[in-house]
Write an enzyme that holds these catalytic residues in place. Structure first.
Site, PDB file in Angstrom:
ATOM      1  N   CYS A 136       0.861  -1.178   0.000  1.00  0.00           N
ATOM      2  CA  CYS A 136       0.000   0.000   0.000  1.00  0.00           C
ATOM      3  C   CYS A 136       0.907   1.241   0.000  1.00  0.00           C
ATOM      4  O   CYS A 136       2.131   1.137   0.109  1.00  0.00           O
ATOM      5  CB  CYS A 136      -0.912   0.015   1.226  1.00  0.00           C
ATOM      6  SG  CYS A 136      -0.028   0.176   2.795  1.00  0.00           S
ATOM      7  N   GLU A 170       0.800  -0.745  15.692  1.00  0.00           N
ATOM      8  CA  GLU A 170       0.079   0.473  15.313  1.00  0.00           C
ATOM      9  C   GLU A 170      -0.830   0.941  16.447  1.00  0.00           C
ATOM     10  O   GLU A 170      -0.876   2.126  16.773  1.00  0.00           O
ATOM     11  CB  GLU A 170      -0.760   0.239  14.051  1.00  0.00           C
ATOM     12  CG  GLU A 170      -1.554   1.480  13.639  1.00  0.00           C
ATOM     13  CD  GLU A 170      -2.565   1.218  12.549  1.00  0.00           C
ATOM     14  OE1 GLU A 170      -3.697   1.740  12.631  1.00  0.00           O
ATOM     15  OE2 GLU A 170      -2.235   0.488  11.588  1.00  0.00           O
TER      16      GLU A 170
END
Length: 282
Positions: free
Chosen positions: A12, A128
């Site tokens: 991505c 994250e």
């Protein structure tokens, strides 16, 4: 054999940006280069960077041992406290945090300063999510199923801000938010799932529903890849999770007339191509 490759498989934007940041440092920076944690969840990429002299710092203790060089912050991001500790080392910092993750840091910082309790829908042990919690002022909670809502959100007199891990399952996020609303919680919802994640998941589901077997490529520690596996399994019982083309040796693909291929956001293009080539040989 018919082989269909997802158009949105592989790196991505955020992952490509992070990987490019490290390779750029290798090409232009003669000094020591470090990443705090693996730059992405892909062993092949991390091993290649190690072969080029990049050192992975696995803890704050290891960070305290360095006195010069460059530290690249990985795409998952880190906490405010850890960022400040890296600054205190006096080293060069290359912040490769995904911009979409950085936006979540800003949201939870602002919302928590405004007095809201932060609820993060995601996996509590994912780097994250750990980084996101590190930008909260005050109370926060992480949940990923319905049973945890009443455990973590007991006080309906409080105001909550709900965000998501960028790679969380889009449909499950919507479902959990709807449960919160039905239960009467005062919530300000910010859908922070990356659009690329949603597109990837929708496409994987569609392909898996039409093929005899589905191959999902990604790192063993990749959260977004595991979610693709879960999505594909619901559509296709013959869903196989592999890291490289070598892993295909464990499966008899000759038994299938059609195969679909998708890959997590941390999977390099060359690995996808190798898996595709190997499938065509079967």
């Amino acid at each position: 054999m018919q082989v269909t490759i997802a158009k949105n498989a592989g790196f991505c934007f955020g992952v490509q940006r992070a990987v490019d940041s490290v390779y750029n440092e290798i090409a232009t920076n003669p000094g020591a280069i470090y990443t705090f944690g693996p730059i992405i969840h892909n062993e092949q990429v991390v091993d290649d960077l190690k072969s080029k002299g990049v050192t992975v710092l696995s803890s704050e203790e290891e960070l305290q041992q360095i006195t010069d060089g460059t530290v690249v912050i990985r795409s998952h991001g880190i906490s405010r406290d850890l960022y400040q500790k890296i600054q205190q080392r006096g080293v060069k910092i290359v912040d490769a945090t995904c911009p979409f993750v950085k936006k979540i840091h800003q949201i939870v910082e602002q919302e928590s300063k405004a007095g809201r309790i932060i609820v993060i829908i995601g996996n509590d042990n994912h780097p994250e999510v750990e980084g996101i919690r590190g930008w909260v002022h005050g109370e926060s909670a992480v949940l990923n199923d319905e049973e945890q809502i009443d455990i973590f959100m007991q006080d309906k007199s409080c105001s909550y801000c709900v965000v998501s891990q960028t790679t969380f399952n889009h449909n499950k996020f919507k479902y959990l938010v709807e449960i919160m609303r039905k239960k009467g919680y005062d919530i300000n919802v910010v859908n922070t799932i990356c659009n690329a994640t949603n597109v990837r998941q929708v496409e994987a589901k569609e392909i898996a529903s039409k093929v005899d077997a589905m191959i999902v490529i990604g790192g063993r520690h990749s959260s977004n890849t595991q979610k693709l596996v879960d999505i594909c399994k619901k559509q296709c019982g013959n869903t196989f999770f592999v890291q490289t083309a070598d892993d295909l040796n464990s499966y008899d693909l000759k038994a299938f007339q059609s195969i679909g291929i998708t890959a997590g956001a941390s999977t390099p293009k060359n690995i996808i191509e190798e898996v595709h080539t190997e499938c065509q040989k079967r």
